[in-house]
Each structure stands twice: as C-alpha cells, then as structure tokens.
Design a protein around this motif. Sequence first.
Motif, PDB file in Angstrom:
ATOM      1  N   UNK A   1      -5.586  18.145 -15.662  1.00 14.02           N
ATOM      2  CA  UNK A   1      -6.288  17.351 -16.624  1.00 14.02           C
ATOM      3  C   UNK A   1      -7.478  19.077 -17.300  1.00 14.02           C
ATOM      4  N   UNK A   2      -7.623  18.633 -18.464  1.00 17.16           N
ATOM      5  CA  UNK A   2      -8.215  18.921 -19.374  1.00 17.16           C
ATOM      6  C   UNK A   2      -9.484  18.583 -20.150  1.00 17.16           C
ATOM      7  N   UNK A   3     -11.024  19.230 -20.368  1.00 18.15           N
ATOM      8  CA  UNK A   3     -11.914  18.422 -20.138  1.00 18.15           C
ATOM      9  C   UNK A   3     -12.331  18.316 -21.192  1.00 18.15           C
ATOM     10  N   UNK A   4     -11.492  19.039 -22.597  1.00 13.02           N
ATOM     11  CA  UNK A   4     -11.723  18.564 -23.847  1.00 13.02           C
ATOM     12  C   UNK A   4     -10.856  18.863 -24.725  1.00 13.02           C
TER      13      UNK A   4
ATOM     14  N   UNK B   1      -0.020  16.511 -18.556  1.00 14.39           N
ATOM     15  CA  UNK B   1      -1.617  16.558 -17.378  1.00 14.39           C
ATOM     16  C   UNK B   1      -1.491  14.582 -17.005  1.00 14.39           C
ATOM     17  N   UNK B   2      -2.711  14.373 -16.794  1.00 17.12           N
ATOM     18  CA  UNK B   2      -2.339  13.134 -15.942  1.00 17.12           C
ATOM     19  C   UNK B   2      -3.321  12.403 -16.743  1.00 17.12           C
TER      20      UNK B   2
ATOM     21  N   UNK C   1      -6.668  22.494 -15.179  1.00 17.16           N
ATOM     22  CA  UNK C   1      -5.462  22.005 -15.091  1.00 17.16           C
ATOM     23  C   UNK C   1      -5.223  22.745 -14.087  1.00 17.16           C
TER      24      UNK C   1
ATOM     25  N   UNK D   1      -7.758  11.640 -25.341  1.00 11.60           N
ATOM     26  CA  UNK D   1      -9.270  11.522 -24.292  1.00 11.60           C
ATOM     27  C   UNK D   1      -9.601  12.551 -24.957  1.00 11.60           C
ATOM     28  N   UNK D   2     -10.675  12.698 -25.455  1.00  8.71           N
ATOM     29  CA  UNK D   2     -11.580  13.942 -26.097  1.00  8.71           C
ATOM     30  C   UNK D   2     -12.034  14.839 -26.060  1.00  8.71           C
ATOM     31  N   UNK D   3     -12.818  13.879 -24.235  1.00  8.85           N
ATOM     32  CA  UNK D   3     -14.239  14.453 -24.252  1.00  8.85           C
ATOM     33  C   UNK D   3     -14.424  14.156 -22.428  1.00  8.85           C
ATOM     34  N   UNK D   4     -13.648  13.921 -21.122  1.00  7.11           N
ATOM     35  CA  UNK D   4     -13.215  13.719 -20.156  1.00  7.11           C
ATOM     36  C   UNK D   4     -14.855  13.905 -19.180  1.00  7.11           C
ATOM     37  N   UNK D   5     -15.234  15.145 -19.720  1.00 12.55           N
ATOM     38  CA  UNK D   5     -17.464  15.069 -18.740  1.00 12.55           C
ATOM     39  C   UNK D   5     -17.884  14.215 -19.348  1.00 12.55           C
TER      40      UNK D   5
END
Lengths: 117, 117, 117, 409, 409, 409
Positions: free
Chosen positions: D402-405, B48-49, D397, E195-199
Amino acid sequence: MTEKITKVDIITSPNRLEDLMDELDKIGVTGMTVSNVSGCGLQRGHKEYYRGTPVEIKLLAKVKVEIVICEIPVDKLVETVKKVLYTGNIGDGKIFVYDVVNVIRISDGTEGIDALR
Amino acid sequence: MTEKITKVDIITSPNRLEDLMDELDKIGVTGMTVSNVSGCGLQRGHKEYYRGTPVEIKLLAKVKVEIVICEIPVDKLVETVKKVLYTGNIGDGKIFVYDVVNVIRISDGTEGIDALR
Amino acid sequence: MTEKITKVDIITSPNRLEDLMDELDKIGVTGMTVSNVSGCGLQRGHKEYYRGTPVEIKLLAKVKVEIVICEIPVDKLVETVKKVLYTGNIGDGKIFVYDVVNVIRISDGTEGIDALR
Amino acid sequence: MEGLNGADVGFVIFAASLIMFMIPGLALFYGGMVKSKNVLSSTLHSYMALAVISLQWILVGYSLAFGPDWNGLIGGLNWAFLKDVGMSVNPDYAATIPHLLFVVFQMMFAVITAAVISGAFAERMRFPAFLLFLVLWSTFVYDPVAHWIWGAGGWLKQLGVLDFAGGFVVEISSGIAGLVAAIVIGKRRRTRPDPHHIPMAILGGGILWFGWFGFNAGSALAANGIAVNAFLTTNTAAAAGAISFVTMEWIINKKPTALGTVSGAIAGLVSITGGAGYVTPGSSLIIGLVGGLLSFLAISRLKPKFGYDDALDAFGCHGVAGIWGALATAVFASIKVNPAGADGLLYGNVELFRNHLIAIGAIVVYTAVMTFVILKAISLVTTLRTKKEEETEGLDISLHGESAYNALN
Amino acid sequence: MEGLNGADVGFVIFAASLIMFMIPGLALFYGGMVKSKNVLSSTLHSYMALAVISLQWILVGYSLAFGPDWNGLIGGLNWAFLKDVGMSVNPDYAATIPHLLFVVFQMMFAVITAAVISGAFAERMRFPAFLLFLVLWSTFVYDPVAHWIWGAGGWLKQLGVLDFAGGFVVEISSGIAGLVAAIVIGKRRRTRPDPHHIPMAILGGGILWFGWFGFNAGSALAANGIAVNAFLTTNTAAAAGAISFVTMEWIINKKPTALGTVSGAIAGLVSITGGAGYVTPGSSLIIGLVGGLLSFLAISRLKPKFGYDDALDAFGCHGVAGIWGALATAVFASIKVNPAGADGLLYGNVELFRNHLIAIGAIVVYTAVMTFVILKAISLVTTLRTKKEEETEGLDISLHGESAYNALN
Amino acid sequence: MEGLNGADVGFVIFAASLIMFMIPGLALFYGGMVKSKNVLSSTLHSYMALAVISLQWILVGYSLAFGPDWNGLIGGLNWAFLKDVGMSVNPDYAATIPHLLFVVFQMMFAVITAAVISGAFAERMRFPAFLLFLVLWSTFVYDPVAHWIWGAGGWLKQLGVLDFAGGFVVEISSGIAGLVAAIVIGKRRRTRPDPHHIPMAILGGGILWFGWFGFNAGSALAANGIAVNAFLTTNTAAAAGAISFVTMEWIINKKPTALGTVSGAIAGLVSITGGAGYVTPGSSLIIGLVGGLLSFLAISRLKPKFGYDDALDAFGCHGVAGIWGALATAVFASIKVNPAGADGLLYGNVELFRNHLIAIGAIVVYTAVMTFVILKAISLVTTLRTKKEEETEGLDISLHGESAYNALN
Ligand SMILES: Nc1ncnc2c1ncn2[C@@H]1O[C@H](COP(=O)(O)OP(=O)(O)O)[C@@H](O)[C@H]1O
Ligand SMILES: Nc1ncnc2c1ncn2[C@@H]1O[C@H](COP(=O)(O)OP(=O)(O)O)[C@@H](O)[C@H]1O
Ligand SMILES: Nc1ncnc2c1ncn2[C@@H]1O[C@H](COP(=O)(O)OP(=O)(O)O)[C@@H](O)[C@H]1O
C-alpha cells in the motif's frame, strides 16, 4: 523548420517564480513548463531543526522553468532572466541551455517555429 | 566555453538517493537537481491492494538526478553511478546522457565551465 | 551505439495520461518517465474561486512524459501521440524532441540501443 | 441501579471516548514524523493496538489487571471473558458507575500504552512480530504493572503509591519498553530525522492534548472537583511543557519550532499524568516546565550521546517525563487537593517519595527485563526486523502493499 | 423542568456533538479514497448533507419521521417548523430529556445517512442533481423509513422490530440507496481504485469510530447501563471487524493493509449499530467478525463480479454489514441485556427473526424503488451525471472552480 | 460539595474540552489557507495562544476579567494566581459548578480569541512580536472587554447587554483587532490567495463547527434546556451561513466551492454566538443566512475595495458577522427562550438594541485604539514585520527553521 530551437532551463528559488513569470511575459515568452525540484550547487543547503536537533538539509526546494524558444533570441531571454533573478548571492540560480530537435503542437499539428507561435 | 558540457540524468529508486549523493560528493560533483518522477522500464510495476482488491501499479516512484558536468569526465561519473546503484536487478535504474549548449550562473554571471566550478 | 537515440517529451493534461500510456504500450514503448509539471502555452490558465473572489491560475497542472527511443521511429511515436491526444482544442499538449548522446542500463551495464531493448 | 450516578456515567463515557480518540491522534503524531514511505506502517501500529488490545482486554487483560488479587502481583483469571463483570458497581474501583464502564475506561489505557511504544521501533519492525509483541507485552507487562499500582491488593497500591492517571502504568512502562525495544531491534539504516508531514504530526499532538482531558480528568471517575482540578493541572502542564521546550530550542538553536512546541506539550502532559488529581495548578506549572525541559534534553542530548535509535522518542518523551512526573507527584502531592491522596515531600512527607522511588525502580526493572525477554522469545518464532530491502523500499509497500499517497496526484 | 435529568441532557448533547463530528470524519474517509482531482467534490457531499439536512429536518423532516402517526407509514406535518416541539419531555421518545434535544440528536442521524450514500456515486455526480437528491431522498426515503422503525405508531415498530441506533434506518437504507444510485448513474470512465491520500481516509475512519460512540451509546438517550453496554459492544465489534477484514487480506493477498483494517472496523461498526444496546459484548465480537468478513467479500468479490461501480463501497460496507447486523440482532438480542428489547433466535425466539426479515425486505424494496424513482425524477429536471470532460478534468475544478492542493507547493 | 451538580460539572468539562479542540481546528483552518511555506508559522500562532494564554489566564487574566469589580471597567488582581479560587461555587458566575471549572471554561475563550486574530496578519508577522502581542492584547483588551460584558459589575453587563457565548467578547473584539493589525502591519508582498491545502482548511472548519457546540451550548454552564436551545440555534445558523455563502458564490461566480461553504458556516457560527441562548431556532436560521451573506460581501467586495490585507479574513468573518450577530441578538432575543435574557426589537423592546449599539461602539473603539497602541508599543521594542527575504522565503524556514513537508516525499 530551419530555425534553431533552443530550450532554456532556469533553476531558481520557488519564491522568485512569480517575479520571473511577470518579466518573461513582457518579452513575449508564450509557453513554459514549471516543476518542483530540489537542488544543490554552491548553495549547499541549510539547517533545519527537529525536536531540538539540527538537521542538515542538503537539497533545497527549487523550481525548474523550462522554456523552449525559437524566435526570441536566447541571449535576450538569458539577459532578462539574469536581470530578474540577480541579487549577487549564491542561490540566485542557474540557467542551462540545450538544443531542441523539433516541437509539435498537438492541437493543430504545427511543427517547429510555428508550434511556438 | 570550448569545453564540452554534458548533462547526465540518472533515474533510480528514491531509496537509493542518499547513497548516490554520498558517492557523488566524493568525486567532486558540485551541483545537482533532483526531482520526483514516476517511471516504468523493464521493471513493469507492482501490485498494491485496495480493500482486498489487487491493483496494478504501472508507474513506480523514481527519482531523477540531473547533473551537468564539464571538468569531471562523463565516464567517471557513469562508472561511479553504476558502482553505487548496481545490484544486478531490474530497477537499478538508468542513465541518460545529453549535450548541453551552455550554462550560466546567475549570481556572478559566469558561463560555461566557469559556471560549473 | 551508432544508432540515433532520441528523447521525446510529451506535455499534456494529467487526465490523458492513462489513455496515452495504453496506446504507447501498443506500439512497443518499453520505458518512460512521468512527472507532474505545471505549464502554460496558448492555454493561458483558468479561474478558480477563493471565498467568492476569482483567482487567475496561470499555470495549469500538466504531466510530462519522457520517452527515450531508438528502434521505434520518432515519427511513429509522434503520430501515435498525436492520434491519442488530439481533440483540436488548445490544451491538447505539446511534443518536444531532443537528441540523446547515450543511455546506460545499470542492472546489466548495456549501453545505447541495447539499453533500450 | 443502586449506587449509580448518571452524571458520573455520562462523564466516564465521555472520557473513555476521548481516550479512544487519542489513537487516531497518536497515529497522526507518529505518522507525520516518519518518512512518507512508512506512514501507513506507523499508523497501523496504533490502530492495531486499538483493535487487538480491545479484544485482549475483555478476554483476559482486564482480569489480569483488576481481577481478584494474587499475592499483590497479578489479578486472577476469574473475570476473564468479563465473567461476573456487569452493570452493578464495583466499589473497589469506582463507586458510582457500572463495573463494566470501568472496564471500558481502563481498556483505553491499555490500548494507548501499547500504541505509544511503537514510536520507538518505527520504520523497521516486521508486522507479525509487532502483533505478537502487542499481545505479549500487554499481557505480561501492562496487565501486571497495572495490577501492582491500581488493582485491588496490588503491592504498590498497598505501599501507598499514587498514580492518578497512569504516570507509572502508562508512561514509564511504555517509555522503558520503547527504549529496550529500540535497542534490541537495532538502529534504522538511516537515523537522520526526516518527518514527512509536520502539520499531520501537529494535528496528532493537538488531538492528544484534547484526548488527555479524558485521560486525566476522566481518572477522577466522577464529574467532581477532582476532575476539575485534573483538567486544569493537565492543561497547565501541557502549556508549560510547550513553553519550556520551545524556549530551550530558541535559546540553543535560535529557532522556535512548531513540532518542538507540540513535543513539549506532550512531555508536559506525560509529566502531569501521575499527579493530575493530587497536585495544585501551581505545582502543575512547575511539573510541566521541568517535564518539557527534561524531554528536550533527553531527545536532543541523551539520545545522540548514547546512540540508541528511539525513532520517535517514546523513551525521550514518555519514559523521561514519566519518571520525572512520578517523582514530582511524590514532591508536590497534597491532601488538600485530594483527600484520597497523600502529602508529598514539599508538605513534609518523605515516605511517599521513598515509595515512588521503589515503584519507579520496580517498574523500570520489570518492564525492561520483560520487554527484553518477550522480544527475544518472539525472535525465536519470527524475525523482529525488516530486511534491508524492505526497510529501504519502505514498510508501506514492502509489508502492506500500500502506498500512502498517489505520486502522480 | 419536569422529568428532565441533567445527566441525560448532558450525555445526549455530548452524543449529538459526536455524531455531527462524523461528518468531517466521513468527508475525510471518502475524500482520501478518491482521486485528488475530486476530493473537494466528495468532501462537499458530506458537508452539504450537514448544511441542507440540518435545515430540512427542522422544517419538515423531523415531523415526517417522528410526528403524529399516519397509518403507521409516516408522521404528520403537525410538528413542521418545530411547532409544538419544545423543552418539555416527550415520553414517547425520551423520558428524561427535552423533546428538542431528541430532535437535535435525531437530526444528526438524518444528516449522516444522506452523506453516507454519496460514496456510491463519488467522482461523477453533478452538484445540482446531488442537492436535489439529498433533499428528496431524505424527505421521501429516510423520513418514512425512520418513522416505520422509530416513530410512535410506525408499523415496523409495532411489529416489534429492534433497531437500537439505526441498523435499518441508517445503514441498510443508505447502503441500498447507494447501490441503486451507483447503477442508475453508471460507472465512472476509470473505475480502477486510485485513493489519493490514505492517511486522510484513515483519519476519517478513526473519527468515525470515535463518533460512533455518540451514535450507539447515545442511542440509549440516557447515561445509563444500556449506554455502557452499547459503548462496549460498539468498540468490540469495530475491533473485531478490523481484525477479520485484515486477516482476510493477509490470507488472500499476503498483505495486511491499513485501509483494509479501517474499512473492516467501519464494517464492524455498521453491523453492531442495530443491536448495540440489545446484545452482549460477547455477541458483538461475533457480529463484528462476521461483519468485517462479509464486507470484505462484498467489496473484493461481489462488486467485481457484478460490475456495478459503488465507488467507495457505500453498499459493500453499509448495505451488506447493515443487513447482516439486522439479522444478527434478531439472533443475539437478549432481554437480559435490555429489558426493553427482546430475545433473539439464540434465546429461542423465532418471531424477532421473522420480523427482521420482513423489515429488511420492506426497507430494501422501498428504498430501492424510491431511490430509483427519485433519480429518474431528478433526471427530468437536470442531468445527473457530469460530462465526460468534467469527469476527466476532475469535479473539483470543473464543478467547483477549486483545486484542493496547490500544484507548485 | 454544596450546590455542585455533577451533571453540570461533567457537561462544562465536556464543553471546555471541545473549545480547546478548536485550537487544532483553527490551526488547520488557517494553516490550509496559507502558502505551504507558511503553514507552520500560522499553526504555531494558534498553539502558542493555547500555551501562553493558558498560563496568562491563571496568573492574571482571569482575575482581570472576572475578579472583584473596579468601577465597572476591570477586575482587580485579588484572584491573580487563582488565589481564593477553588472548588466551591461562585454564584455570581455559575451556580452549580466549582468556581475553578468556570475559570477553566472561560480560559478557553481567552485562548481562542487571541488565536483568531492571527489570521489577519498571517504570513508576515515576526514571532517575538507575535508573542508580545498575544500577551499584551489578551491582558489589555480581552480581559477588560470580558469584564465589561461578563464580569460581575462590568459596565456593559450592568447596562443589560446580552452576550451568550462571546459575540462581543470573542468575535467583535478579535475581528476588529485583526483589521487594525492587518493595516498596521501592512500588506503582504503578494496578496493573491494561494491556499495550499483546502482539505486541511475544511477539516479545520469542521472541527470548529464541532467545537462550537462546546462554546455555545457550554455557555449555558449547565446541562439544561438553554444549552439544548443553544445547540440547535448554533447548528442551524452554521447550516444557514454555509448555504447563503455558497449560494452567493453560485449566483455570482457560477461555482459553489467547498471552502466557501465552510467559510459561510463559520460566519453563521460567529453570528449566532452572541444570541445562541436567547433566540429561537427560527431566528437563528435568519441570523445565519444573513451572517453568511454579509461575510461573503465583506470578504469578496469590501476587502478588495479598501485594500487592507486581512489575510485569512479575521475581520471579514469574525468582525462583520460578529457585529451582525450582536445586532441580531438585540432584534431576536426573547425572554420566552431564556428568562434570564431580554426581549429584542422584534418583541417590542428598543432598549436592548440601543444598549447593543453602545456596546458595539465601545468595544470597536476600545479594541481598535488599544490594538493600535499595543502594536506601536511593540514596534518600539522589536520589529513587527518579517524582512522581505524572510517573507519571500517563507516564515516556516526563515523564522522557525522547519519545513512542513519533505519535498522529496
Ligand atoms: N552542476 C549542476 N548540475 C545540475 N544542476 C545544477 C548544477 N549546479 C546547480 N544546479 C541546480 O541549480 C540550482 C541553483 O544553484 P545555485 O546554488 O543557485 O547555483 P550555483 O551553485 O552555481 O551558485 C541548484 O539548486 C541545482 O538545482
Ligand atoms: N525508454 C525510456 N525512456 C524514458 N525513461 C525510461 C526509459 N526506460 C527506463 N526509463 C526510466 O528509467 C527508470 C528505471 O528503469 P529500470 O526499470 O531500472 O530500467 P530498465 O527498465 O532499463 O531495467 C524507469 O522507471 C523509467 O523512469
Ligand atoms: N514554449 C514552451 N516552452 C516550454 N513548455 C511549453 C512551451 N509551450 C507549451 N509548453 C508546455 O506544453 C504544455 C501544453 O501546452 P498547450 O497549451 O497544450 O500547447 P499550445 O500552447 O502550444 O497549444 C504547456 O502547458 C506547457 O507546459
């Protein structure tokens, strides 16, 4: 390590967890592992609504409580669980019983029954 | 309670869950427990980035489906699962089979095979 | 499929997960399944604070690592885990060992020991 | 500077800021309603509209929309790169604020319109195709339509169409574009609604309500009574829309929901957008009630019936309530509220209604055709739709890496 | 009251409110990027800056920064406790608003600057040490530097340095302080981004963009054309920064990300902060593009190369884009945009560029040295860094006895 | 229009918008503190207050509160449906803005007051009963109390009570109503605090702080020095409240928490609401410090001692800090700050203090009795409280057929 070690998995509604824990405490259960799961059984889901549209929810939020025991008799544990969770309606939950080969406590290296004391 | 009770754990991608559930329904699986897990196997993660920096993600999001059966033959269940999930690529998932000692339905107190009906 | 297949569940603090995974890699563990759980054992929770009021938290955040092995000896795995996680304090975690009946890899249909290679 | 009024300058800056804030709001509103594996993709649609259209607007967009008229159809490129657009007043558009502030204010409309459409094709559009669509649609649909209605010399403006804050320009155009895009791009593999984070969507809706004050009150372009009227009609229609939507839910499904309440509020806001500065608060109450009701019916009845996959109801909300709002303006408008407006059907004027029917027809047809053409054109260059595996894995993804959580917290 | 202009008063109140709102925004931006076990700790850094510096400012901060000049270096304590600071105008600073409103507006700058630094040492600083750092740094670094640049009589102001909204005072100083603090406090045990919470981070970024209008347009201190220009340059640079950052990601990693887009926007915003009211919208486009690009390089190339653990890129974003912005202002500034400004290199004026080099040098050196000294001084009194077990367990539980989310729902 | 001041119009529109934004803020603040199975239910309480009271206000509420006086007790229905309320100025209430804008501004106060109460009975009130309560309470408690204090001819206004932005009208009334409602409706089955999402609550708190500038500065109803003073006292009291609350936590529990910090800020904001435009910034510092302290004691000591289940501390925060603020205003008010105000105890005036005691007494008694009567009346028509199974299952699913988060992501 000759004693039989057993794992009891209880799957029930998350809302019953606190009651269940209170009762388990009383019969001397010293450890447990709890996780969020989703499940279906006889209870086959419910309807939720999204902007006016009914949506069938097949998997309901459940909680899984895993308890590994040795000295406490399985029957006693099962009876206690049944007593706390029973309402007579589907959704009360289910109990699964498994054999355990061994348990090790890392902090002092004890195994088997000792690790569960 | 003389019948053999078996637990089948299926670990696969969350994106296959709905397809899997549809097929399991067809062969008469009446109950299951699903949970979010993370895992690695042959499939060893992806990139992932983060702000331009690649980050190795070792554990991928997976879903674990636990099914306890008695009357349905394990082979039939395994075949069905293989049929739905097979694409031939790593990441299709894995099936683990365990013995179960007993099952109890709380709402009516039935045990063993009856609790799975 | 004559070899004995074993499942080892390790329950420990989420903060130890990365260390644990690093070491498991070294002894050749090829697959694992990780999930967030909450648990209590000898370590019976801690206090958190809510607007000035102490709140007893009985279940602590834990991580469960499930590893199914066949060729790697269970003892070796257990020793490795103990080595990484041991600090001598309660909360180091616990290891549970179970028998597995079978394992199937979906992507190529292999079973038993082959599915774990 | 001559003619400038500081109070109006401050007010329009405030309003433009609020509209910009609708972008994070929309991203939350849409992001909360998609599956967790697609939340960043949906979020990015809104933020990309902000980034890309902010630039497109000062390069060519503003000039096409508001530049010197060409046959009532489009603005010339004379003001491209903001040439000749400066701090002095342009009395065609706003008598008391710098021309450049009008540019900024209008920019935010172009931004949000493009972003709204993205709800229709959420969870399945490829990112490069989306970016192309953004630029082409804004340039070839938004800019001309804005010119027709608001541009000095625009043919619908000449005809006497009233559009206070974008009922036609923003709502109808985005709603129709959404419907066409949803159909062209096709259904998602799984269309069952599966909102992953309703509090996020509700926060987004709340921010939209807040930002809409900038939209509607700001469209007075001056801190005056018209702005006050628009503020009150806006709030009233939002409240009424919320109530009628949730009441319908309650009656039909026996469950009044939180997302329904907020969705109804948005429908109410959409329906008052065109008339906010022309109708009375009392009329806005009716407009909002009907807006919420129609949106409820469009989302829960029309969509399943016709089977198009307008994923987050860009059409069901903006298209339907937008068309209703355009009609309602032609019914309820009153020159007592705004002397620069006109009387509507209710006050005995049939002409406005006729003109609004023409405008709706023209904009619906033009937007539908052009949206279709643009998507087909893009599909010659790059695939519109994600592959099956990308859609299944989730766009976050597969498209964005990228994953949100973080699954393990 | 004499000289007061209601429009400007309202406008600056609006602007100050928006800047205050950047604090919740920053807390989300930073909080979303840390591990879930540290989100409250990071959040608290921002809110504590708001609570503590709000008081420090009226007690001594404002007076040190803007009080009667002492040798160009610092303000006297004459205005401590806001003595003699009231509702009348102070023409040195703002000709049309109450002196007290200027205090309030500037307060929010001091608050946000201190909060920005905290990104550099996220996930590992002890709370008492952080609080001490907050007060000492703001008093001994922020206040003097603000005086140099903005205080009546400040030496860099005298020199003719242009800093419209804090390119030097806010961005460079916080970025450099962050870098030094990250190095002094040392690396986290695990520096892998998680990062645990991108939103959440993206919402924070969106709020920052919104709040920045208060920052930059507000710095005109009047609802006038300069404010309008600053609004447009701000928005344009943000958009350009977003686009250049995400384009770099796309080219290099093949994945355009949502967090990258927003990070680029912040870099664009940082880089335009110093020049917002002095450069044209066209120049702001270039400034933003380069700002996003440099920040991308600093974060993804410079940081791994040198190995400092600037956890959330306070330096990579604010330091780097801030320095670029200070140079860019000296290149692109034009007195056509702002007669109170100066012409830059592009318009044939070398002097401004020289002065900005001096200012950058002075502020970088002063900030770096003082930040180092302050941290060393604090470490004599209390430990800077959490114990290994605290860091491993997470700062939320170990320092604050609180966990952000309830594990079992 | 005559007497209108554009700067003030823009400013009050800005302020009203900010107050409206407090509703999403409050929804987050409360929503983050409840269990995840009740977050939508709590959220809906706030949004329903916005939707329902927005309409109630223009139908009858405004007229009851501000309409032509009847014996000092209540306004007449002459202005129901906003009859005769238009764009001209009503000098009784605001000399420079349209009467209708005053309506809008005050509407938001009515909305937020009703919403605040809902924290007290979170997680257990049935939805139909809640809606009835909303309308009845606002009509029979809020409207008269607002009339007493702010209505032309209101008896407490005549008496000389000072309430700048709703210390009595908003804070005391909602706090007392919350306490009574919590007691009448009864305790939840499980009262152990179990906040499911603290970052959500903190964001809500941050939005409230931001919105409070609209509340308090806006209450000057003009962009003038009083507004500036109110802005600074508001921010100062918030900061001070945060610091005293977190300091108490630190001393007593050894853990300074994030939620505590924000809760203290809210307490500080509550306590300055009544006096924001009448006291000096220095006084506001003390008011905020004591407000945070008292709220800490009420929540962590008083509540467990008496055992009422004020779930989210509507009383502990708004009631207690509100009463303190009303007293503090009577102590610290100064006509130097606001010539339209009065001197407080500190400046030798005993009368104001006496009047404030009378006002507190009257409002506490009236609110308590009426809230009780209203709840009892509702309980004749519909059950107030959810069934045990509904409460256990969570109100989101049982009452609203909706779950906030999708369990399998
Ligand atoms: N055959 C099964 N295999 C695995 N899990 C099951 C099975 N049957 C039930 N469960 C789990 O137990 C939970 C409780 O089921 P419940 O509906 O109360 O039991 P039953 O359906 O037997 O009445 C289900 O939600 C599911 O998670
Ligand atoms: N040895 C193992 N022990 C526990 N879980 C495993 C093991 N191997 C695989 N898994 C689980 O199965 C999931 C699916 O693995 P996958 O990569 O599809 O299988 P394989 O690696 O055998 O091809 C993994 O993500 C992991 O969660
Ligand atoms: N008897 C048990 N049954 C199920 N899980 C257990 C049991 N005992 C401990 N656990 C799990 O192991 C985790 C680690 O326990 P820990 O406190 O480190 O072990 P111990 O209490 O043996 O020292 C617990 O949080 C719990 O999740």
